[in-house]
Write a protein that holds these residues in place. Structure first.
Motif, PDB file in Angstrom:
ATOM      1  N   THR B  44      -0.633 -10.627   7.533  1.00 43.71           N
ATOM      2  CA  THR B  44       0.232 -10.436   6.578  1.00 43.71           C
ATOM      3  C   THR B  44       0.179 -11.508   5.434  1.00 43.71           C
ATOM      4  OG1 THR B  44       1.351  -9.192   8.152  1.00 43.71           O
ATOM      5  CG2 THR B  44       2.723  -9.946   6.272  1.00 43.71           C
ATOM      6  N   LEU B  45       0.318 -12.619   6.100  1.00 41.65           N
ATOM      7  CA  LEU B  45       0.385 -13.822   5.018  1.00 41.65           C
ATOM      8  C   LEU B  45      -0.809 -13.996   4.174  1.00 41.65           C
ATOM      9  CD1 LEU B  45       2.426 -16.662   7.071  1.00 41.65           C
ATOM     10  CD2 LEU B  45       3.251 -14.778   5.555  1.00 41.65           C
ATOM     11  N   GLY B  46      -2.056 -13.817   4.883  1.00 42.67           N
ATOM     12  CA  GLY B  46      -3.047 -13.667   4.227  1.00 42.67           C
ATOM     13  C   GLY B  46      -3.345 -12.673   3.209  1.00 42.67           C
ATOM     14  N   PHE B  47      -2.705 -11.678   3.659  1.00 46.17           N
ATOM     15  CA  PHE B  47      -2.685 -10.411   2.276  1.00 46.17           C
ATOM     16  C   PHE B  47      -1.686 -10.675   1.362  1.00 46.17           C
ATOM     17  CE2 PHE B  47      -1.102  -6.665   1.064  1.00 46.17           C
ATOM     18  CZ  PHE B  47      -2.185  -5.583   1.142  1.00 46.17           C
ATOM     19  N   ILE B  48      -0.457 -11.232   1.690  1.00 46.55           N
ATOM     20  CA  ILE B  48       0.401 -11.502   0.653  1.00 46.55           C
ATOM     21  C   ILE B  48      -0.170 -12.722  -0.315  1.00 46.55           C
ATOM     22  CG2 ILE B  48       2.536 -12.600   0.200  1.00 46.55           C
ATOM     23  CD1 ILE B  48       3.730 -11.070   2.557  1.00 46.55           C
ATOM     24  N   ALA B  49      -0.954 -13.924   0.334  1.00 48.54           N
ATOM     25  CA  ALA B  49      -1.468 -14.714  -0.522  1.00 48.54           C
ATOM     26  C   ALA B  49      -2.508 -14.326  -1.167  1.00 48.54           C
ATOM     27  CB  ALA B  49      -1.799 -16.105   0.346  1.00 48.54           C
ATOM     28  N   THR B  50      -3.667 -13.594  -0.850  1.00 51.13           N
ATOM     29  CA  THR B  50      -4.559 -12.936  -1.987  1.00 51.13           C
ATOM     30  C   THR B  50      -3.998 -11.858  -2.983  1.00 51.13           C
ATOM     31  OG1 THR B  50      -6.005 -13.118   0.307  1.00 51.13           O
ATOM     32  CG2 THR B  50      -6.668 -11.618  -1.534  1.00 51.13           C
ATOM     33  N   LYS B  51      -2.982 -11.156  -2.494  1.00 49.15           N
ATOM     34  CA  LYS B  51      -2.577 -10.265  -3.538  1.00 49.15           C
ATOM     35  C   LYS B  51      -1.878 -11.057  -4.683  1.00 49.15           C
ATOM     36  CE  LYS B  51      -0.338  -5.938  -3.936  1.00 49.15           C
ATOM     37  NZ  LYS B  51      -0.210  -4.414  -3.274  1.00 49.15           N
ATOM     38  N   VAL B  52      -1.086 -11.974  -4.205  1.00 46.59           N
ATOM     39  CA  VAL B  52      -0.580 -12.860  -5.237  1.00 46.59           C
ATOM     40  C   VAL B  52      -1.280 -13.705  -6.085  1.00 46.59           C
ATOM     41  CG1 VAL B  52       1.359 -14.628  -5.757  1.00 46.59           C
ATOM     42  CG2 VAL B  52       1.824 -12.835  -4.127  1.00 46.59           C
ATOM     43  N   THR B  53      -2.181 -14.253  -5.430  1.00 40.41           N
ATOM     44  CA  THR B  53      -3.212 -15.116  -6.189  1.00 40.41           C
ATOM     45  C   THR B  53      -4.474 -14.755  -6.672  1.00 40.41           C
ATOM     46  OG1 THR B  53      -4.205 -15.762  -4.256  1.00 40.41           O
ATOM     47  CG2 THR B  53      -2.429 -17.306  -4.922  1.00 40.41           C
ATOM     48  N   GLY B  54      -4.777 -13.290  -6.328  1.00 42.31           N
ATOM     49  CA  GLY B  54      -5.981 -12.703  -6.365  1.00 42.31           C
ATOM     50  C   GLY B  54      -7.094 -13.501  -5.950  1.00 42.31           C
ATOM     51  N   ASN B  55      -7.031 -14.241  -4.826  1.00 43.26           N
ATOM     52  CA  ASN B  55      -8.213 -15.229  -4.536  1.00 43.26           C
ATOM     53  C   ASN B  55      -8.313 -14.902  -3.231  1.00 43.26           C
ATOM     54  OD1 ASN B  55      -9.844 -17.199  -3.715  1.00 43.26           O
ATOM     55  ND2 ASN B  55      -8.947 -18.511  -5.469  1.00 43.26           N
ATOM     56  N   GLY B  59      -6.210 -16.461   0.853  1.00 42.61           N
ATOM     57  CA  GLY B  59      -5.777 -15.700   1.660  1.00 42.61           C
ATOM     58  C   GLY B  59      -6.240 -16.154   3.029  1.00 42.61           C
ATOM     59  N   PHE B  60      -7.543 -16.566   3.048  1.00 42.47           N
ATOM     60  CA  PHE B  60      -8.041 -17.004   4.475  1.00 42.47           C
ATOM     61  C   PHE B  60      -7.423 -18.216   4.761  1.00 42.47           C
ATOM     62  CE2 PHE B  60     -11.483 -13.644   3.652  1.00 42.47           C
ATOM     63  CZ  PHE B  60     -11.308 -12.996   4.698  1.00 42.47           C
ATOM     64  N   ALA B  61      -7.565 -19.169   3.910  1.00 44.33           N
ATOM     65  CA  ALA B  61      -7.052 -20.520   4.327  1.00 44.33           C
ATOM     66  C   ALA B  61      -5.633 -20.359   4.922  1.00 44.33           C
ATOM     67  CB  ALA B  61      -7.061 -21.410   2.959  1.00 44.33           C
ATOM     68  N   VAL B  62      -4.912 -19.500   4.211  1.00 46.30           N
ATOM     69  CA  VAL B  62      -3.369 -19.571   4.602  1.00 46.30           C
ATOM     70  C   VAL B  62      -3.448 -18.895   6.193  1.00 46.30           C
ATOM     71  CG1 VAL B  62      -1.150 -17.921   4.245  1.00 46.30           C
ATOM     72  CG2 VAL B  62      -2.315 -19.250   2.418  1.00 46.30           C
ATOM     73  N   THR B 101       7.179  -7.530   9.662  1.00 44.60           N
ATOM     74  CA  THR B 101       7.404  -6.389   9.372  1.00 44.60           C
ATOM     75  C   THR B 101       8.532  -6.509   7.909  1.00 44.60           C
ATOM     76  OG1 THR B 101       7.390  -5.359  11.306  1.00 44.60           O
ATOM     77  CG2 THR B 101       9.100  -4.512   9.820  1.00 44.60           C
ATOM     78  N   TYR B 102       9.363  -7.411   8.098  1.00 45.53           N
ATOM     79  CA  TYR B 102      10.388  -7.845   7.119  1.00 45.53           C
ATOM     80  C   TYR B 102       9.468  -8.635   5.813  1.00 45.53           C
ATOM     81  CZ  TYR B 102      14.189 -10.114   4.379  1.00 45.53           C
ATOM     82  OH  TYR B 102      14.636 -10.819   3.502  1.00 45.53           O
ATOM     83  N   ILE B 103       8.648  -9.540   6.132  1.00 46.41           N
ATOM     84  CA  ILE B 103       7.946 -10.337   5.068  1.00 46.41           C
ATOM     85  C   ILE B 103       6.974  -9.367   4.226  1.00 46.41           C
ATOM     86  CG2 ILE B 103       6.456 -12.077   4.770  1.00 46.41           C
ATOM     87  CD1 ILE B 103       7.486 -13.597   7.152  1.00 46.41           C
ATOM     88  N   GLY B 104       6.046  -8.636   5.006  1.00 49.93           N
ATOM     89  CA  GLY B 104       5.244  -7.736   4.481  1.00 49.93           C
ATOM     90  C   GLY B 104       5.637  -6.742   3.820  1.00 49.93           C
ATOM     91  N   ASN B 105       6.835  -6.007   4.063  1.00 45.79           N
ATOM     92  CA  ASN B 105       7.203  -4.669   3.752  1.00 45.79           C
ATOM     93  C   ASN B 105       7.124  -4.547   2.058  1.00 45.79           C
ATOM     94  OD1 ASN B 105       8.445  -2.095   4.346  1.00 45.79           O
ATOM     95  ND2 ASN B 105       9.993  -2.618   3.006  1.00 45.79           N
ATOM     96  N   PRO B 106       7.571  -5.646   1.331  1.00 44.58           N
ATOM     97  CA  PRO B 106       7.455  -5.501  -0.105  1.00 44.58           C
ATOM     98  C   PRO B 106       6.131  -5.284  -0.855  1.00 44.58           C
ATOM     99  CG  PRO B 106       9.056  -7.451   0.418  1.00 44.58           C
ATOM    100  CD  PRO B 106       8.219  -6.903   1.652  1.00 44.58           C
ATOM    101  N   TYR B 107       5.374  -5.495   0.153  1.00 41.34           N
ATOM    102  CA  TYR B 107       3.864  -5.911  -0.301  1.00 41.34           C
ATOM    103  C   TYR B 107       3.017  -4.341   0.403  1.00 41.34           C
ATOM    104  CZ  TYR B 107       4.922 -10.572  -1.786  1.00 41.34           C
ATOM    105  OH  TYR B 107       5.588 -11.540  -2.050  1.00 41.34           O
ATOM    106  N   THR B 108       3.686  -3.583   0.754  1.00 39.68           N
ATOM    107  CA  THR B 108       3.314  -2.279   1.362  1.00 39.68           C
ATOM    108  C   THR B 108       2.252  -1.507   0.342  1.00 39.68           C
ATOM    109  OG1 THR B 108       5.029  -1.916   2.730  1.00 39.68           O
ATOM    110  CG2 THR B 108       3.657  -0.054   2.375  1.00 39.68           C
ATOM    111  N   GLY B 109       1.198  -1.324   0.829  1.00 38.87           N
ATOM    112  CA  GLY B 109       0.071  -0.635  -0.069  1.00 38.87           C
ATOM    113  C   GLY B 109      -1.225  -1.214  -0.048  1.00 38.87           C
ATOM    114  N   PRO B 110      -2.250  -0.794  -0.940  1.00 42.07           N
ATOM    115  CA  PRO B 110      -3.497  -1.332  -1.036  1.00 42.07           C
ATOM    116  C   PRO B 110      -3.430  -2.846  -1.722  1.00 42.07           C
ATOM    117  CG  PRO B 110      -3.186   0.199  -2.671  1.00 42.07           C
ATOM    118  CD  PRO B 110      -1.974   0.181  -1.700  1.00 42.07           C
ATOM    119  N   LEU B 111      -4.494  -3.491  -1.134  1.00 40.69           N
ATOM    120  CA  LEU B 111      -4.617  -4.959  -1.744  1.00 40.69           C
ATOM    121  C   LEU B 111      -4.923  -4.931  -3.247  1.00 40.69           C
ATOM    122  CD1 LEU B 111      -4.760  -7.997  -1.168  1.00 40.69           C
ATOM    123  CD2 LEU B 111      -7.156  -7.531  -0.413  1.00 40.69           C
ATOM    124  N   GLY B 112      -5.671  -3.790  -3.697  1.00 47.81           N
ATOM    125  CA  GLY B 112      -6.171  -3.744  -4.848  1.00 47.81           C
ATOM    126  C   GLY B 112      -7.076  -4.836  -5.711  1.00 47.81           C
TER     127      GLY B 112
END
Lengths: 370, 290
Positions: B44-55, B59-62, B101-112
């Motif tokens: 979840t955190l890796g997904f969010i970090a990658t989605k936000v930074t595009g990097n 994501g993997f570092a996080v 569940t709580y943290i990731g919910n706003p990012y539901t969906g594909p990474l894009g």
């Protein structure tokens, strides 16, 4: 560690009196709520406001209280599903799978009586309702007994085992209620058929009759554990399996029995949520959420130190917290899953507090050396 | 067909990475039943970090960082505080499931984002997994450090007497185990199935845990088990490829779990235990008190 003329001393506890356990548990819950304030602060919400909303909705609002009580019944039964095997030193984290099977069994009874066809099917509740409850009890119990059998016979790791069974049951429910499954709602929608009106569970002041079952089992279990040979055998096995075996207690029988009973409790929880809560009366598309919610039973069990009576206030509090959490989530525009986040924070705080259940820290005056 | 095999290898990578961390963990005597929770966090955190930074790298570092932190937390509870390891592991699992569940919910969906490039149709993580398996096998069985780690898991008091720092060794192992679980979660969420959803792992962590029990605590056998289960998992997702129309697609999803249970039962039988059971670290799950 030294503080002035005093020294902190760490001791292992031999016994833990009830009032001390209650004190530690209350403190653990307070610390968890304090930690959880961070989530509110991060969402730019005053935690005091949020908690006031949570508690006033859950325990004083007319609708909120009913929701709280419904969730309380569910959590209490899920807690018993955890407690009974835990008394024998075994971990049941299969409550979600057991409750799915319980719910499926209850709906199978209705299906057999032709209740799928119409919401106004005239079925005799005096016959069908008791059968539904019995089926849920047995369905959950058999799912539990499967784990108990494998644990008792082969000593399979019951944690992994019950968890794997959860996933199996989860997909079996999907098979039954979705895409042409036997219990599929005639209108599709990926949920089960709705119970006929004649089978809606009788209410006592707006509360389903399942509350009598839940509270009744609290008393029965307390009695069994404290006053009967069987309860003594279960506890003895939990304290020390080798000693119990030496005393002639058969491990296989104990494992099978505690998982059978634990599963039965979870099965009743499944009937309660999908068959008796007003406004549900079907296996919802989001049944997975309710299954996951039953893991609150683990926390209730740990906090109440596996005491069925002590579990009552704990389940009531957590029921209220999760309903109130769901409410403020909507009211204060927070993200989905606030009640699950609370579940997580409560659990991890409780783990840290395990230390205090088993250790005592005392201040000892340091003798002046002269 | 090759696509199916490649996809299976990708799936097996996740089992390998998570299982390898848990294996090292258990070799040091610490059981962590909460690896699904750590995987959820890493994912979840890796997904969010990658989605936000595009990097992807961030994501993997996080994911590695959060995994290491959760491993440390498990270490703190079970090594320093002496809490029951199962209780602590369960705590980490429920914490992971609840909070993500709580943290990731706003990012539901594909990474894009553009997919991570493959090497010969298979993700680079597969090859990394192979290297790590060989490396950890070598370290565990051919180096003095590996001997120390194993002796801590077999008999900590003897290890301590012979001059090994038991606590430090165990802390190292749990931190490594956590990192690997976090990494495995990130491989799932950033490569294998880059879509965030409610409680999306659905048992990957628990199957990885079971695989460690199957592996006789040997990385090479673990790798073999992962390959098998990767294939099985992929088959359960695409039954129409081989056995169309036999069962509904939902029932197919139960197959990997049923087989896991069958194997668990097999390795738990007396016959198996007397033959092969000696591989289990003797002090597994037992808190060490000096």
């Amino acid at each position: 560690m030294r503080i002035g003329r005093y020294r902190l001393k760490l001791e292992k506890r031999v016994t833990l009196p009830g009032w001390q356990a209650a004190l530690i548990s209350s403190f653990a819950i307070l610390v968890a709520l304090l930690l959880f304030s961070v989530i509110f602060l991060l969402a730019h919400i005053d935690p005091l406001v949020a908690y006031k909303e949570i508690f006033s909705y859950a325990f004083t609002n007319r609708y909120g209280v009913l929701l709280t009580i419904n969730r309380f019944i569910f959590l209490l039964l899920a807690t018993f599903a955890f407690i009974i095997p835990a008394k024998a030193g075994l971990w049941n984290i299969g409550m979600s799978g057991q409750l799915y099977v319980g719910a499926l069994a209850a709906f199978a009874v209705v299906y057999a009586f032709g209740g799928k066809e119409s919401i106004s099917a005239p079925l005799n509740p005096w016959i069908v309702l008791p059968l539904m409850v019995l089926a849920a009890f047995l369905g959950g119990a058999l799912m539990g007994a499967l784990a108990g059998y494998l644990k008792g016979k082969f000593d399979v790791n019951e944690i992994v085992l019950t968890m794997l069974l959860n996933f199996i049951a989860f997909w079996v429910v999907a098979h039954m209620i979705k895409e042409g499954g036997p219990f599929m709602n005639p209108q599709g929608r990926g949920e089960s058929f709705a119970l006929p009106k004649s089978l809606h569970a009788p209410l006592i002041f707006g509360v389903p009759f399942t509350i009598v079952l839940a509270l009744g089992f609290a008393v029965i279990l307390e009695f069994v554990f404290r006053k009967t040979t069987l309860g003594y055998q279960i506890r003895a096995f939990g304290q020390s399996p080798p000693a119990a075996r030496y005393a002639g207690i058969r491990p296989f029988r104990i494992a099978l029995l505690v998982f059978f009973l634990g599963g039965a409790m979870a099965g009743l929880a499944g009937y309660h949520y999908f068959g008796a809560v007003p406004g549900v009366y079907k296996i919802a598309r989001t049944y997975g959420y309710f299954g996951d919610l039953s893991f609150y039973g683990i926390i209730c069990g740990l906090i109440s130190l596996n005491d069925p009576i002590a579990a009552i206030p704990v389940a009531l509090l957590f029921g209220g917290l999760s309903i109130g959490g769901r409410f403020v989530q909507g009211k204060l525009h927070m993200g989905f899953g606030l009640d699950y986040a609370l579940l997580g924070v409560l659990m991890i705080t409780l783990v840290a507090f395990q230390f205090f259940y088993w250790n005592k820290i005392t201040l000892v005056r340091v003798q002046e050396e002269s | 067909m090759w696509q199916f095999v490649a996809r299976s290898l990708d799936a097996s990578t996740i089992f390998t990475l998570a299982g390898l961390g848990e294996l090292v963990d258990q070799r040091s005597g610490i059981l962590n039943v909460g690896l699904e929770g750590i995987m959820l966090f890493g994912a979840t955190l890796g997904f969010i970090a990658t989605k936000v930074t595009g990097n992807y790298l961030i994501g993997f570092a996080v994911a590695l960082l959060i995994g290491a932190l959760l491993g440390l937390m498990h270490g703190f509870f079970s090594i320093t505080l002496g809490v029951d390891q199962v209780v602590s592991g369960m705590g980490i699992w429920i914490l992971g499931f609840g909070l993500t569940t709580y943290i990731g919910n706003p990012y539901t969906g594909p990474l894009g984002l553009e997919r991570i490039p493959t090497v010969g149709g298979v993700s680079p993580f597969f090859y990394l997994g192979v290297v790590l398996v060989l490396l950890s096998w070598f370290i565990l069985f051919k180096t003095s450090f590996g001997l120390q780690l194993r002796s801590v898991g077999e008999n900590p008091s003897v290890a301590e007497v012979s001059g090994i720092n038991v606590k430090r060794t165990r802390y190292l192992a749990v931190t490594f185990g956590g990192m690997m679980s976090g990494f495995a979660g990130a491989v799932y969420a950033l490569y294998y199935n880059p879509v965030w959803n409610y409680n999306f792992l659905m048992g990957w962590g628990f199957i990885s845990l079971a695989l460690v029990f199957f592996s006789m605590w040997n990385p090479l056998i673990l790798f073999g088990g992962s390959l098998l289960f990767g294939l099985l998992w992929q088959l359960s997702l695409n039954p129409q490829l081989f056995l169309p129309g036999l069962m509904s697609r939902y029932l197919w999803r139960t197959v990997p779990f049923v087989i896991t249970i069958l194997v668990l039962v097999l390795i738990s039988t007396k016959w198996f235990r007397t033959r092969w059971g000696a591989a289990k670290p003797e002090a597994l799950g037992v808190p060490y008190v000096k």
